[in-house]
Design a protein around this motif. Sequence first.
Motif, PDB file in Angstrom:
ATOM      1  N   SER B  31       0.728  -1.296   0.101  1.00 30.22           N
ATOM      2  CA  SER B  31       0.024  -0.062  -0.018  1.00 30.22           C
ATOM      3  C   SER B  31       0.717   1.229   0.093  1.00 30.22           C
ATOM      4  CB  SER B  31      -0.980   0.016   1.316  1.00 30.22           C
ATOM      5  OG  SER B  31      -1.914  -0.863   1.078  1.00 30.22           O
ATOM      6  N   TRP B  32       2.136   1.218  -0.387  1.00 32.51           N
ATOM      7  CA  TRP B  32       3.015   2.165  -0.691  1.00 32.51           C
ATOM      8  C   TRP B  32       2.855   3.303  -1.775  1.00 32.51           C
ATOM      9  CZ3 TRP B  32       5.194   3.394   3.820  1.00 32.51           C
ATOM     10  CH2 TRP B  32       5.455   2.386   4.847  1.00 32.51           C
ATOM     11  N   LEU B  33       1.441   3.739  -1.751  1.00 31.18           N
ATOM     12  CA  LEU B  33       1.194   4.509  -2.862  1.00 31.18           C
ATOM     13  C   LEU B  33       0.579   5.827  -2.325  1.00 31.18           C
ATOM     14  CD1 LEU B  33      -1.031   5.227  -5.211  1.00 31.18           C
ATOM     15  CD2 LEU B  33       1.235   4.450  -6.070  1.00 31.18           C
ATOM     16  N   GLY B  34       0.961   7.134  -2.938  1.00 28.57           N
ATOM     17  CA  GLY B  34       0.565   8.139  -2.848  1.00 28.57           C
ATOM     18  C   GLY B  34       0.111   8.875  -3.949  1.00 28.57           C
ATOM     19  N   TYR B  36      -0.844  13.051  -5.592  1.00 32.00           N
ATOM     20  CA  TYR B  36      -0.719  14.338  -5.703  1.00 32.00           C
ATOM     21  C   TYR B  36      -1.412  14.784  -6.693  1.00 32.00           C
ATOM     22  CZ  TYR B  36       3.207  12.846  -2.884  1.00 32.00           C
ATOM     23  OH  TYR B  36       4.228  12.223  -1.736  1.00 32.00           O
ATOM     24  N   TYR B  49      -2.313   9.101   0.715  1.00 31.60           N
ATOM     25  CA  TYR B  49      -1.205   8.388   1.213  1.00 31.60           C
ATOM     26  C   TYR B  49      -1.644   6.931   1.501  1.00 31.60           C
ATOM     27  CZ  TYR B  49      -2.293   9.546   5.955  1.00 31.60           C
ATOM     28  OH  TYR B  49      -2.944   9.867   7.233  1.00 31.60           O
ATOM     29  N   ALA B  50      -0.710   6.176   1.575  1.00 28.34           N
ATOM     30  CA  ALA B  50      -0.877   4.807   1.982  1.00 28.34           C
ATOM     31  C   ALA B  50      -2.034   4.275   1.178  1.00 28.34           C
ATOM     32  CB  ALA B  50      -0.863   4.555   3.346  1.00 28.34           C
ATOM     33  N   TYR B  87      -0.604  13.068  -9.965  1.00 26.89           N
ATOM     34  CA  TYR B  87       0.547  11.975 -10.254  1.00 26.89           C
ATOM     35  C   TYR B  87       0.343  10.871  -8.895  1.00 26.89           C
ATOM     36  CZ  TYR B  87       2.840  15.548 -13.049  1.00 26.89           C
ATOM     37  OH  TYR B  87       3.278  16.544 -13.901  1.00 26.89           O
ATOM     38  N   GLN B  89       2.662   8.137  -6.742  1.00 25.58           N
ATOM     39  CA  GLN B  89       4.104   7.891  -6.172  1.00 25.58           C
ATOM     40  C   GLN B  89       4.293   6.680  -5.581  1.00 25.58           C
ATOM     41  OE1 GLN B  89       5.015   9.829  -2.903  1.00 25.58           O
ATOM     42  NE2 GLN B  89       6.739   8.642  -2.572  1.00 25.58           N
ATOM     43  N   ALA B  91       6.166   4.567  -2.618  1.00 26.34           N
ATOM     44  CA  ALA B  91       7.254   4.549  -1.461  1.00 26.34           C
ATOM     45  C   ALA B  91       7.850   3.542  -1.061  1.00 26.34           C
ATOM     46  CB  ALA B  91       6.511   5.679  -0.308  1.00 26.34           C
ATOM     47  N   PHE B  94      13.525   2.598  -2.752  1.00 28.19           N
ATOM     48  CA  PHE B  94      14.329   3.657  -3.479  1.00 28.19           C
ATOM     49  C   PHE B  94      14.753   3.055  -4.698  1.00 28.19           C
ATOM     50  CE2 PHE B  94      14.456   6.539  -0.023  1.00 28.19           C
ATOM     51  CZ  PHE B  94      14.821   5.852   1.035  1.00 28.19           C
ATOM     52  N   PRO B  95      14.853   3.997  -6.028  1.00 27.45           N
ATOM     53  CA  PRO B  95      14.553   5.367  -5.859  1.00 27.45           C
ATOM     54  C   PRO B  95      12.733   5.514  -5.771  1.00 27.45           C
ATOM     55  CG  PRO B  95      15.056   4.743  -8.185  1.00 27.45           C
ATOM     56  CD  PRO B  95      15.294   3.448  -7.143  1.00 27.45           C
ATOM     57  N   PHE B  96      12.351   6.449  -4.986  1.00 28.47           N
ATOM     58  CA  PHE B  96      10.932   6.563  -5.208  1.00 28.47           C
ATOM     59  C   PHE B  96      10.691   6.919  -6.642  1.00 28.47           C
ATOM     60  CE2 PHE B  96      11.340   7.744  -0.756  1.00 28.47           C
ATOM     61  CZ  PHE B  96      11.212   6.661  -0.170  1.00 28.47           C
ATOM     62  N   PHE B  98       7.757   8.454  -9.645  1.00 26.92           N
ATOM     63  CA  PHE B  98       6.223   8.981 -10.043  1.00 26.92           C
ATOM     64  C   PHE B  98       5.878   8.502 -11.131  1.00 26.92           C
ATOM     65  CE2 PHE B  98       5.719  12.362  -6.694  1.00 26.92           C
ATOM     66  CZ  PHE B  98       7.108  12.522  -6.332  1.00 26.92           C
ATOM     67  N   PRO B 100       3.545   9.176 -14.643  1.00 23.98           N
ATOM     68  CA  PRO B 100       3.791  10.142 -15.869  1.00 23.98           C
ATOM     69  C   PRO B 100       2.781  11.505 -15.723  1.00 23.98           C
ATOM     70  CG  PRO B 100       2.969   8.142 -16.868  1.00 23.98           C
ATOM     71  CD  PRO B 100       3.161   7.851 -15.312  1.00 23.98           C
TER      72      PRO B 100
END
Lengths: 120, 107
Positions: B31-34, B36, B49-50, B87, B89, B91, B94-96, B98, B100
Amino acid sequence: EVQLVESGGGLVQPGRSLRLSCTASGFTFGDYAMSWVRQAPGKGLEWVGFIRSKAYGGTTEYAASVKGRFTISRDDSKSFAYLQMNSLKTEDTAVYYCTKYWGMGWFDPWGQGTLVTVSS
Amino acid sequence: DIQMTQSPSSVSASVGDRVTITCRASQGISSWLGWYQQKPGKAPKLLIYAASSLQSGVPSRFSGSGSGTDFTLTISSLQPEDLATYYCQQANSFPFTFGPGTKVDIK
């Protein structure tokens, strides 16, 4: 209110250096990691790197595209984060945003950004 | 590196419409998704987030769902001020990275 303000952008020739600054207010700066994200003109977002808080060693992580050329540092006594950019390339041209990093992965809030143009 | 894709790349909808944006990760990110939102000429703003947690101060018409590799952002009733690029992203590692971006226009 949390505020982040970047400064130091401008026009620079390829191969030269530039240092960006980010001043923070409205939160206990030393308790948080800080990150830089950039956006080339008309393009999407690219994570540049981040610096952990001193409690987590103050260590850094970078995107492959900038590793070895860019360095992130922090001065907790002044609530400043820095992005030292060396050996700049034309493809580094972008708006650079400073962000507060929290919750193991999220960028919030963001500064207004500072434009770096690398051109001869 | 984990690659993020989004669809559609742009969408035009009327005020009051339901809008759904999809984000896909090249490998599982739990669930590491945000999500924006970036309005024209402005800095991005964290909405979700999450994967599904609404950031403080964000209107409840925004919601997120998904886990693993497939995620969605839904605007339940589009408002004129939602004109922006969105967008995703990851998380997870690494690397974080995004996605497109998805540009949302108002008809």
